[in-house]
Write an enzyme that holds these catalytic residues in place. Structure first.
Site, PDB file in Angstrom:
ATOM      1  N   LYS A  13      -6.625   2.148 -22.628  1.00  0.00           N
ATOM      2  CA  LYS A  13      -5.429   3.001 -22.529  1.00  0.00           C
ATOM      3  C   LYS A  13      -4.808   3.254 -23.906  1.00  0.00           C
ATOM      4  CE  LYS A  13      -3.293   0.106 -19.755  1.00  0.00           C
ATOM      5  NZ  LYS A  13      -4.325  -0.964 -19.683  1.00  0.00           N
ATOM      6  N   ARG A  88       2.997  -0.569 -13.046  1.00  0.00           N
ATOM      7  CA  ARG A  88       2.027  -1.610 -12.722  1.00  0.00           C
ATOM      8  C   ARG A  88       2.229  -2.171 -11.317  1.00  0.00           C
ATOM      9  NH1 ARG A  88       0.842  -2.920 -18.544  1.00  0.00           N
ATOM     10  NH2 ARG A  88      -0.998  -4.230 -18.550  1.00  0.00           N
ATOM     11  N   ARG A 127     -10.778  -7.909 -28.933  1.00  0.00           N
ATOM     12  CA  ARG A 127      -9.693  -7.005 -29.363  1.00  0.00           C
ATOM     13  C   ARG A 127      -8.873  -7.629 -30.474  1.00  0.00           C
ATOM     14  NH1 ARG A 127      -5.556  -4.207 -25.208  1.00  0.00           N
ATOM     15  NH2 ARG A 127      -4.939  -6.339 -24.672  1.00  0.00           N
ATOM     16  N   ARG A 161      -4.167 -11.023 -30.062  1.00  0.00           N
ATOM     17  CA  ARG A 161      -2.944 -11.245 -29.292  1.00  0.00           C
ATOM     18  C   ARG A 161      -3.022 -12.575 -28.566  1.00  0.00           C
ATOM     19  NH1 ARG A 161      -2.052  -5.858 -25.746  1.00  0.00           N
ATOM     20  NH2 ARG A 161      -1.590  -7.397 -24.145  1.00  0.00           N
ATOM     21  N   ARG A 172      -4.841 -12.114 -16.157  1.00  0.00           N
ATOM     22  CA  ARG A 172      -4.341 -10.735 -16.190  1.00  0.00           C
ATOM     23  C   ARG A 172      -5.200  -9.815 -15.339  1.00  0.00           C
ATOM     24  NH1 ARG A 172      -4.667 -10.043 -22.229  1.00  0.00           N
ATOM     25  NH2 ARG A 172      -4.129  -7.881 -21.874  1.00  0.00           N
TER      26      ARG A 172
HETATM   27  P1  ADP Z   1      -2.915  -4.386 -21.756  1.00  0.00           P
HETATM   28  O1  ADP Z   1      -3.057  -3.636 -23.048  1.00  0.00           O
HETATM   29  O2  ADP Z   1      -3.817  -5.554 -21.706  1.00  0.00           O
HETATM   30  O3  ADP Z   1      -3.030  -3.494 -20.561  1.00  0.00           O
HETATM   31  P2  ADP Z   1      -0.055  -4.420 -22.121  1.00  0.00           P
HETATM   32  O4  ADP Z   1       0.146  -4.466 -23.576  1.00  0.00           O
HETATM   33  O5  ADP Z   1       0.125  -3.096 -21.446  1.00  0.00           O
HETATM   34  O6  ADP Z   1      -1.470  -5.036 -21.756  1.00  0.00           O
HETATM   35  O7  ADP Z   1       0.930  -5.463 -21.421  1.00  0.00           O
HETATM   36  C1  ADP Z   1       1.014  -6.791 -21.860  1.00  0.00           C
HETATM   37  C2  ADP Z   1       1.848  -7.591 -20.876  1.00  0.00           C
HETATM   38  O8  ADP Z   1       3.193  -7.061 -20.834  1.00  0.00           O
HETATM   39  C3  ADP Z   1       1.374  -7.571 -19.430  1.00  0.00           C
HETATM   40  O9  ADP Z   1       0.372  -8.529 -19.188  1.00  0.00           O
HETATM   41  C4  ADP Z   1       2.679  -7.881 -18.683  1.00  0.00           C
HETATM   42  O10 ADP Z   1       3.008  -9.258 -18.735  1.00  0.00           O
HETATM   43  C5  ADP Z   1       3.709  -7.122 -19.513  1.00  0.00           C
HETATM   44  N1  ADP Z   1       3.889  -5.733 -18.999  1.00  0.00           N
HETATM   45  C6  ADP Z   1       3.563  -4.589 -19.647  1.00  0.00           C
HETATM   46  N2  ADP Z   1       3.855  -3.516 -18.897  1.00  0.00           N
HETATM   47  C7  ADP Z   1       4.371  -3.987 -17.734  1.00  0.00           C
HETATM   48  C8  ADP Z   1       4.822  -3.377 -16.531  1.00  0.00           C
HETATM   49  N3  ADP Z   1       4.817  -2.031 -16.380  1.00  0.00           N
HETATM   50  N4  ADP Z   1       5.262  -4.194 -15.541  1.00  0.00           N
HETATM   51  C9  ADP Z   1       5.274  -5.533 -15.685  1.00  0.00           C
HETATM   52  N5  ADP Z   1       4.851  -6.176 -16.773  1.00  0.00           N
HETATM   53  C10 ADP Z   1       4.390  -5.410 -17.799  1.00  0.00           C
HETATM   54  P1  ADP Z   2      -5.749  -1.244 -23.021  1.00  0.00           P
HETATM   55  O1  ADP Z   2      -4.631  -0.572 -23.782  1.00  0.00           O
HETATM   56  O2  ADP Z   2      -6.138  -0.476 -21.796  1.00  0.00           O
HETATM   57  O3  ADP Z   2      -5.482  -2.674 -22.710  1.00  0.00           O
HETATM   58  P2  ADP Z   2      -7.259  -1.001 -25.534  1.00  0.00           P
HETATM   59  O4  ADP Z   2      -7.147   0.450 -25.852  1.00  0.00           O
HETATM   60  O5  ADP Z   2      -6.441  -1.948 -26.310  1.00  0.00           O
HETATM   61  O6  ADP Z   2      -7.040  -1.215 -23.932  1.00  0.00           O
HETATM   62  O7  ADP Z   2      -8.800  -1.388 -25.632  1.00  0.00           O
HETATM   63  C1  ADP Z   2      -9.233  -2.718 -25.367  1.00  0.00           C
HETATM   64  C2  ADP Z   2     -10.318  -3.118 -26.361  1.00  0.00           C
HETATM   65  O8  ADP Z   2     -11.516  -2.368 -26.093  1.00  0.00           O
HETATM   66  C3  ADP Z   2      -9.967  -2.838 -27.814  1.00  0.00           C
HETATM   67  O9  ADP Z   2     -10.541  -3.865 -28.581  1.00  0.00           O
HETATM   68  C4  ADP Z   2     -10.629  -1.493 -28.099  1.00  0.00           C
HETATM   69  O10 ADP Z   2     -10.984  -1.344 -29.468  1.00  0.00           O
HETATM   70  C5  ADP Z   2     -11.885  -1.573 -27.222  1.00  0.00           C
HETATM   71  N1  ADP Z   2     -12.305  -0.266 -26.666  1.00  0.00           N
HETATM   72  C6  ADP Z   2     -11.533   0.788 -26.301  1.00  0.00           C
HETATM   73  N2  ADP Z   2     -12.271   1.790 -25.814  1.00  0.00           N
HETATM   74  C7  ADP Z   2     -13.567   1.367 -25.839  1.00  0.00           C
HETATM   75  C8  ADP Z   2     -14.829   1.963 -25.471  1.00  0.00           C
HETATM   76  N3  ADP Z   2     -14.904   3.186 -24.947  1.00  0.00           N
HETATM   77  N4  ADP Z   2     -15.938   1.213 -25.650  1.00  0.00           N
HETATM   78  C9  ADP Z   2     -15.878  -0.034 -26.160  1.00  0.00           C
HETATM   79  N5  ADP Z   2     -14.725  -0.645 -26.530  1.00  0.00           N
HETATM   80  C10 ADP Z   2     -13.586   0.050 -26.387  1.00  0.00           C
END
Ligand code: ADP
Ligand code: ADP
Ligand code: ZN
Length: 215
Positions: A13, A88, A127, A161, A172
């Site tokens: 994302k 979420r 990541r 992270r 998660r």
């Molecule tokens: P990821 O990149 O792995 O999808 P995020 O950075 O979006 O994770 O979120 C990290 C953490 O922040 C989540 O695991 C949760 O604890 C909290 N969080 C983020 N967005 C939300 C949401 N919309 N509702 C509840 N918790 C959230």
């Molecule tokens: P999210 O915001 O959904 O949690 P991220 O954008 O942070 O996900 O991506 C999660 C991890 O996967 C990062 O280390 C990123 O560089 C890697 N990544 C993202 N897109 C791809 C892809 N198409 N193929 C392989 N790795 C990817």
């Protein structure tokens, strides 16, 4: 245009959001990024969120919604926004749709990235995140041009992270299946969701997302 970029943790994302926001000149609102900024500044909200985040749990809906509502009310979001990591829970989705309706806005599309769990684990394990601008990298798939230096802002604080540890990643992903995946079903029922294959090159996924938005 108001868009939700939806998907499990590690789906890509954040990686895809930057390009989409640039292409459509809209601000990105990423709830995880906002929480991490609070963590960094050790605010009251940060202290509250930390416990949930480090246990792989969701921050309670009331807390999240208050934050998102106030962010969406800022002037730069009036013409449209890309939401990343929100909603979420189905409750968050309903709160948001109610607010959109009451402010005369419309949710145009939910782009849902589909990635299997095994791949999520690999992506999250490798990541690396910039502490200063939240850009994400991957040690193998998408490293920065210079090791340890953020391409976007030049920071040398590109780290793993705390919640990307293997144990928390598993929690998660379980939380996603239990509480967040019903949100996709909810939007599908309303005909708002486009499912997009999230496996493959980052540039290929970006092309699929643009196509889903145009189609
Ligand atoms: P990821 O990149 O792995 O999808 P995020 O950075 O979006 O994770 O979120 C990290 C953490 O922040 C989540 O695991 C949760 O604890 C909290 N969080 C983020 N967005 C939300 C949401 N919309 N509702 C509840 N918790 C959230
Ligand atoms: P999210 O915001 O959904 O949690 P991220 O954008 O942070 O996900 O991506 C999660 C991890 O996967 C990062 O280390 C990123 O560089 C890697 N990544 C993202 N897109 C791809 C892809 N198409 N193929 C392989 N790795 C990817
Ligand atoms: Zn950076």
């Amino acid at each position: 245009m108001n868009i939700i970029l939806f998907g499990p943790p590690g789906a890509g994302k954040g990686t895809q959001a930057s390009a989409l926001c640039e292409a459509y000149s809209m601000p990105q609102v990423a709830t995880g990024d906002i929480f991490r900024a609070h963590l960094k500044n050790n605010t009251e909200l940060g202290q509250l969120a930390r416990g949930y985040m480090n246990n792989g749990q969701l921050v309670p809906d009331e807390v999240v919604w208050k934050l998102v509502e106030s962010r969406l009310s800022e002037p730069d979001c009036a013409g449209g926004v890309l939401l990343d990591g929100f909603p979420r829970t189905v409750n968050q989705a309903e709160l948001m749709l109610g607010w959109f309706k009451s402010t005369g806005r419309e949710l145009n599309r939910v782009l849902a990235l589909i990635v299997p769990d095994e791949e999520l684990v690999v992506r999250l394990a490798g990541r690396r995140t910039c502490l200063d601008c939240q850009a994400t990298y991957h040690v193998q798939n998408n490293p920065p041009a210079v090791e340890g230096v953020c391409d976007r802002c030049g920071s040398t604080r590109v780290v793993q992270r705390e919640d990307d540890s293997e144990e928390t990643v598993r929690l998660r992903i379980a939380t996603y299946h239990r509480e967040t995946s019903p949100v996709l079903a909810f939007f599908k029922e309303q005909g708002l969701a486009s499912e997009v294959e999230g496996l493959g090159e980052i540039s290929d996924v970006a092309a699929r997302l643009r196509q889903a938005l145009q189609g």
